[in-house]
Design a protein around this motif. Sequence first.
Motif, mmCIF file in Angstrom:
data_model
loop_
_atom_site.group_PDB
_atom_site.id
_atom_site.type_symbol
_atom_site.label_atom_id
_atom_site.label_comp_id
_atom_site.label_asym_id
_atom_site.label_seq_id
_atom_site.Cartn_x
_atom_site.Cartn_y
_atom_site.Cartn_z
ATOM 1 N N LYS B 205 38.063 73.505 17.972
ATOM 2 C CA LYS B 205 38.078 72.868 19.199
ATOM 3 C C LYS B 205 37.085 72.217 19.375
ATOM 4 N N LEU B 206 36.091 72.335 18.978
ATOM 5 C CA LEU B 206 34.955 71.503 19.168
ATOM 6 C C LEU B 206 34.875 70.070 17.631
ATOM 7 N N ARG B 207 36.135 70.847 16.621
ATOM 8 C CA ARG B 207 36.274 69.574 16.395
ATOM 9 C C ARG B 207 37.239 68.342 16.295
ATOM 10 N N GLN B 208 38.053 68.878 17.367
ATOM 11 C CA GLN B 208 38.817 67.911 17.816
ATOM 12 C C GLN B 208 37.960 67.153 19.307
ATOM 13 N N ALA B 209 37.249 67.948 19.524
ATOM 14 C CA ALA B 209 36.178 67.309 20.240
ATOM 15 C C ALA B 209 34.988 66.237 18.868
ATOM 16 N N MET B 210 34.911 66.718 18.410
ATOM 17 C CA MET B 210 33.463 65.610 17.584
ATOM 18 C C MET B 210 34.318 64.642 17.205
ATOM 19 N N GLN B 211 36.188 64.699 16.989
ATOM 20 C CA GLN B 211 36.280 63.777 16.118
ATOM 21 C C GLN B 211 36.522 61.954 17.415
ATOM 22 N N ILE B 212 36.904 62.768 18.625
ATOM 23 C CA ILE B 212 36.842 61.990 19.230
ATOM 24 C C ILE B 212 35.355 60.959 19.805
ATOM 25 N N GLU B 213 34.366 62.216 19.761
ATOM 26 C CA GLU B 213 33.277 61.891 19.528
ATOM 27 C C GLU B 213 32.356 61.062 18.659
ATOM 28 N N LEU B 214 32.622 61.073 17.275
ATOM 29 C CA LEU B 214 32.777 60.306 15.897
ATOM 30 C C LEU B 214 33.123 58.780 16.127
ATOM 31 N N LYS B 215 34.181 58.979 16.696
ATOM 32 C CA LYS B 215 35.290 57.439 16.573
ATOM 33 C C LYS B 215 34.792 56.893 17.341
ATOM 34 N N ARG B 216 34.468 57.766 18.965
ATOM 35 C CA ARG B 216 33.910 56.207 19.891
ATOM 36 C C ARG B 216 31.861 56.107 19.565
ATOM 37 N N ILE B 217 31.483 56.646 18.601
ATOM 38 C CA ILE B 217 30.283 56.040 18.010
ATOM 39 C C ILE B 217 30.708 55.169 16.968
ATOM 40 N N GLN B 218 31.425 55.316 16.269
ATOM 41 C CA GLN B 218 31.611 54.338 15.180
ATOM 42 C C GLN B 218 31.917 52.907 15.800
ATOM 43 N N ARG B 219 32.489 53.397 17.083
ATOM 44 C CA ARG B 219 33.182 51.888 17.635
ATOM 45 C C ARG B 219 32.076 51.291 18.132
ATOM 46 N N GLU B 220 31.318 52.023 19.037
ATOM 47 C CA GLU B 220 29.650 51.431 19.384
ATOM 48 C C GLU B 220 28.903 50.761 18.493
ATOM 49 N N VAL B 221 28.971 51.091 16.978
ATOM 50 C CA VAL B 221 27.722 51.235 16.618
ATOM 51 C C VAL B 221 28.471 49.726 15.639
ATOM 52 N N GLY B 222 29.655 50.350 14.883
ATOM 53 C CA GLY B 222 30.666 49.134 14.511
ATOM 54 C C GLY B 222 29.797 48.532 12.740
ATOM 55 N N ILE B 223 29.850 50.179 12.389
ATOM 56 C CA ILE B 223 28.799 50.604 10.900
ATOM 57 C C ILE B 223 30.191 50.567 10.554
ATOM 58 N N THR B 224 30.424 50.879 9.178
ATOM 59 C CA THR B 224 31.334 51.170 7.985
ATOM 60 C C THR B 224 31.305 52.310 7.848
ATOM 61 N N PHE B 225 32.130 53.562 8.541
ATOM 62 C CA PHE B 225 32.756 55.115 7.863
ATOM 63 C C PHE B 225 33.471 55.213 6.757
ATOM 64 N N VAL B 226 32.678 55.760 5.957
ATOM 65 C CA VAL B 226 33.990 56.745 4.794
ATOM 66 C C VAL B 226 33.237 58.081 4.981
ATOM 67 N N TYR B 227 34.812 58.046 5.147
ATOM 68 C CA TYR B 227 34.763 59.272 5.852
ATOM 69 C C TYR B 227 35.659 60.227 4.587
ATOM 70 N N VAL B 228 35.194 61.227 4.469
ATOM 71 C CA VAL B 228 35.808 62.410 3.322
ATOM 72 C C VAL B 228 36.179 64.006 3.805
ATOM 73 N N THR B 229 37.237 64.104 3.787
ATOM 74 C CA THR B 229 38.193 64.678 4.547
ATOM 75 C C THR B 229 38.982 65.741 3.792
ATOM 76 N N HIS B 230 39.741 66.849 3.944
ATOM 77 C CA HIS B 230 40.899 67.267 3.461
ATOM 78 C C HIS B 230 42.042 67.232 4.503
ATOM 79 N N ASP B 231 41.616 67.342 5.975
ATOM 80 C CA ASP B 231 42.287 67.266 6.450
ATOM 81 C C ASP B 231 43.416 66.261 7.289
ATOM 82 N N GLN B 232 44.801 66.712 6.725
ATOM 83 C CA GLN B 232 45.297 64.757 6.709
ATOM 84 C C GLN B 232 45.789 64.943 8.328
ATOM 85 N N GLY B 233 45.710 65.473 10.199
ATOM 86 C CA GLY B 233 45.667 64.971 10.802
ATOM 87 C C GLY B 233 44.380 64.400 10.745
#
Lengths: 288, 415
Positions: B205-233
């Motif tokens: 649950k927290l993960r899904q909330a943080m996903q949205i959060e991260l995406k929002r922050i990335q849009r706001e600051v406009g910094i390049t994000f290189v994101y490593v994950t093994h979760d395809q979703g």
Amino acid sequence: MTLRMRARLAPYLLILPGGLWLAIFFVIPIIALLALSLDTGNLINGFRETFHVATYVNQLSQYHTQFIRSFVYGTIATAAMIAIGYPVAYWIAFHGGTRKSAYLFLLILPFFVTFVLRTVSWQFLLADQGIVLGTLKNWGLLPQGFRVLSTNFAVIAGLTYNFLPYMVLPIYVALERMDKGLLEAASDLYANRREVFRRVVLPLSIPGVFAGILLTFVPAVSDYVNAEILGGVNQVMIGNIIENQYLVNNNYPQAAALSFVLMAALLIGVFIYARALGTEDILSVSSG
Amino acid sequence: MSVTQMPQGTAVVDTGSGLPAGAADTGGAPAPAGLAAIELVGVSKSFSSRDGNVQAVERIDLAIGQGEFFSLLGPSGCGKTTTLRMIAGFEEPTQGRILLYGEDMVGVPPNRRDVNLVFQSYALFPHLNVFENVAFGLRRRKVPHDAVRRRVGEVLELVQLEGRERRRPKELSGGQQQRVALARALVNNPRALLLDEPLGALDLKLRQAMQIELKRIQREVGITFVYVTHDQGEALTMSDRLVVMNEGRIEQLGSPREVYEQPRTRFVAGFIGTSNLLSGRVARVVGGSALLDLGPGERVVVPLRGGAVPGQHLDLTVRPEKIDMTGGPEPPEAECRIRGRVTDVVYLGSSTQHVVVTSTGASMVVFSQNRGTSGEASAPTHDVWLSWRAEHSYLLAEQEQAGDEEPREETGGTQ
Ligand SMILES: Nc1ncnc2c1ncn2[C@@H]1O[C@H](COP(=O)(O)OP(=O)(O)OP(=O)(O)O)[C@@H](O)[C@H]1O
Ligand SMILES: [Mg+2]
């Protein structure tokens, strides 16, 4: 007995063995020591309790030099142990690779030999006409009058050598269990190597240094073997005086009074030290 | 897809899939325009360990655009962390070059690279409070005290941790620690933020909330994000573009939609979502599509990217939700249709999953919506028709030949 009662009693039951141990081996001897220090008499006629406080006054006025000397030696030796022990612990923890345990073993290897024998062997090595100094003097590299034994240096060096592992081990533990990711995080956040050490490694290893100080300062101050074997008349420490009073003069009350003052001084020192730094910090080596 | 924009403007393809170069040129996600924020050119990394060399990363070419949310996706041990650590400067590539805004980074230590890494374990400084953790990078760069206070305040607000400045990391929840780690990197306003499975330790649950959060922050600051994950979703929902990695190589690069709907290799098809694999021989080639040789009434058409000759063996994939299932003996009117028998039915709430074994022996998964009309779901042993549109057949690259150039030391048993 109800479960609730048992739950309430449990902590006291658990503390019982430790409490008994403390009572038998610490509290009772201290009271006995205190009582003995206030006795008067001699070995042949026996000692009687007379609450003779004057013993303290005359012993302190007679031996304050040795008292102060012991604390000075202990402080210098402890500082030297940090100066030598920290880099050793650091090197083993960060550059020991797969051979860390081997290096630690080498560090404590000399300590499989008895304290006294170890110190005597230094006496042998450093004798005025011994293998080291004698040879150098024969080659004309040192003046004939040069000596190491019976100097302040010899006693402090002996203390430093004898208690060094008790300084290295806690520092090593603190460094070893430090999350190495923190060092990477620091350098990722623009810290150069010096700043990584100063801002991350050092503060996180301070509890280890504190533990090392506690473990070495107390025995170094009350030591008498090093002064006995490596020192001369001008290096007598309070430990030697106490030993002498007990074993040679058989003046038990005087020895007890000196012991009591020494112990009280150390306890107060440790207490202030712990207060100033917070026991939490001293004990938090383990909670990283 | 799989197209790396080189400075000279030439397109270089390296999917590690042994495809002919032309086959990859089917448009796809826009490669970054202008100067890439991060560029990897022929980057390889091998570690020597007790049992020989481990090839962690092998000849990777990548160009990540400014302000892009770019993901590295792949199974455990495929070299994601190693790639990220090379960008951050904790590992030097054994071969190849890494460029940040066109500047060669080889030999530059981490503290002099303008990128920040968010560690999987957070690596927060336990002896410093939240404020000092976040201020760490600014202080090392000798930012004046007033500016430090202001910047830290702003960033803590951004990650919604105002009022927690005095807490030690130990006194925070996992999600809060994660946000401190993020704030500690963001506050430096780096040219790129590298995130190594930052949500790995959080519950769903927290993960899904943080996903949205991260995406929002990335849009706001406009910094390049290189994101490593093994979760395809996670990779599919968050990324602008992503690469799928396998055994140190790039299997496919593209937008989430491309990678999901048009997986280029069997590996990608299998790794991302449930995939249905079909294989057969080419009967005819008509107008850029191949018709597979199947039983009477059956027909499977697949658009080709390169050429094909009759008799050639082809693998293709169809996403489960693109397939219609009909009962009865009459073949449906559809470009692609194949007979099958239901072997398994799993009720999933809003939909039902059927496992169907086709006449070719392939096992395919089909979803049907539970709209309430009875008889929609088929029972096991029912004969059914599966049908879909030709554009949803997706041709897979042929399997890589073993030992196609230099043999990988640690290959074995991963098929
Ligand atoms: N320091 C190292 N020494 C030796 N081998 C290493 C080292 N670091 C990584 N490897 C090897 O390189 C390969 C890739 O590792 P890497 O950590 O990049 O994988 P990953 O994709 O991040 O996996 P995960 O999802 O499990 O974190 C693995 O086979 C790993 O064992
Ligand atoms: Mg990893």
